[in-house]
Design an enzyme around this catalytic site. Structure first.
Site, PDB file in Angstrom:
ATOM      1  N   LYS A 106      31.164 -16.195   8.458  1.00  0.00           N
ATOM      2  CA  LYS A 106      30.083 -16.211   7.479  1.00  0.00           C
ATOM      3  C   LYS A 106      30.375 -15.135   6.438  1.00  0.00           C
ATOM      4  O   LYS A 106      30.465 -13.945   6.764  1.00  0.00           O
ATOM      5  CB  LYS A 106      28.730 -15.951   8.133  1.00  0.00           C
ATOM      6  N   SER A 135      20.334 -11.511  10.623  1.00  0.00           N
ATOM      7  CA  SER A 135      19.665 -10.448   9.873  1.00  0.00           C
ATOM      8  C   SER A 135      18.251 -10.865   9.498  1.00  0.00           C
ATOM      9  O   SER A 135      17.304 -10.087   9.631  1.00  0.00           O
ATOM     10  CB  SER A 135      20.471 -10.114   8.619  1.00  0.00           C
ATOM     11  N   ASN A 136      18.077 -12.110   9.020  1.00  0.00           N
ATOM     12  CA  ASN A 136      16.743 -12.594   8.670  1.00  0.00           C
ATOM     13  C   ASN A 136      15.839 -12.697   9.887  1.00  0.00           C
ATOM     14  O   ASN A 136      14.615 -12.676   9.763  1.00  0.00           O
ATOM     15  CB  ASN A 136      16.842 -13.958   7.981  1.00  0.00           C
TER      16      ASN A 136
END
Length: 328
Positions: A187, A63-64
């Protein structure tokens, strides 16, 4: 369950870099500020800085990393560049997990194969969510099972309800999926330490104190690093590690060395600083890197660039934790 040190897929067995316990960064993808083309030299520079800070591994195209803003070809290019940078800098055993989620089973398998060829060691996969009303537990189990049967890279489940229309896999479902030999971790960006605890217990997850089965239970935010360790977790995949990797590693190591009170004290400093990055998201994290390390730039549109006052506010908000970072 026991996670093997080699991966057998479609009749082929290959050794792979193991996933050590510790801190992982979901790396930012850097772009030219004018053209928005990927900036390979900066991507390599960043990967080297993080590895030298003591991170256990890197995650590209999470996502980052603005995976949703990148083409397949760009995802491959970023992963290949990251692998090259690590190898040149001497970090040849540092593993790379690659975000390889696509909407279909077929597309995700194809991308996983491309990631393998680019130097990825594992893939991080979100549950399917575009057709949300049809994505019941049976559909999600079918999706992950089909991927695990065909992917050349072992799979880390990615439980991030905010990115997938609210789909939040519970511990029973995650434990069920963990029975597949090619699903090797989760995660927990959901932030549920209770869920992480149950999954870690059921899978006999790897910890700094025990190899266990090898299954990896990752906390998804650095502001609950100590809590993840208390819960029997294996590591943290934390966006904040892009900015203050040494502090993240220090908290982990202090607890692992039995220095619990010191770890808790530093966790408080880390949690306060990380909140400024969490609130400002990708644009804020990039500008924090820009403020303290001289590179970072901006996200791709439609994400907005931050005003100068906001950038200054973030830099000031993380000042305490960055003073610790720079002292390590």
């Amino acid at each position: 369950m026991t996670v093997p040190s080699s991966s057998a897929t479609n009749g082929h067995t290959t050794a792979r870099r193991p996933l050590p316990c510790g801190i992982y960064a979901p790396t930012m993808t850097f772009f030219d500020p004018e053209t928005e083309e990927i900036d390979i030299p900066t991507i390599k520079k960043h990967a080297e800085r993080l590895a030298k800070a003591g991170l256990a591994g890197l995650v590209t195209m999470g996502s980052n990393g603005e995976a949703v803003h990148c083409t397949r070809e760009e995802k491959v290019a970023v992963t290949r560049a990251t692998r090259e940078a690590l190898d040149v800098a001497g970090f040849t055993t540092t593993p790379i997990i690659v975000g390889a989620t696509e909407g279909s089973v077929k597309g995700t398998i194809e991308l996983s194969k491309m990631c393998a060829a680019a130097g990825g060691d594992y893939v991080l996969i979100l549950p399917p969510s575009y057709f949300r009303p049809q994505m019941d537990e049976e559909a999600i189990v079918g999706y992950y099972t089909a991927l695990a049967d065909e992917s050349p890279l072992p799979i880390v489940l990615y439980n991030y309800p905010g990115a997938v229309a609210g789909i939040d896999m519970d511990s029973d479902l995650i434990i069920k999926l963990a029975e597949h030999p090619n699903i090797v971790g989760t995660k927990f960006t959901c932030g549920s330490t209770g869920k992480l605890t149950r999954v870690a217990l059921a899978t006999n997850a790897k910890t700094p104190f025990s190899e266990g089965s090898g299954y990896m239970a990752f906390g998804g935010i650095c502001d609950f690093t100590v809590q993840t360790l208390v819960s029997g977790g294996s590591g943290i995949i934390a966006g904040g590690a892009n900015v203050m990797p040494k502090v993240c590693v220090k908290v982990w190591n202090l607890y692992s060395e039995g220095k619990t009170e010191e770890a808790i004290a530093l966790q408080k400093v880390l949690s306060r600083g990380d909140w400024f990055l969490t609130k400002a998201a990708i644009a804020g994290t990039k500008q924090a890197i820009q403020s303290y390390f001289g590179y970072g730039g901006y996200p791709r549109r439609p994400l907005k660039r931050l005003e100068k006052a906001k950038v200054q506010s973030i830099a000031e908000g993380i000042r305490d934790v960055m003073e610790v970072e720079n002292s390590l």
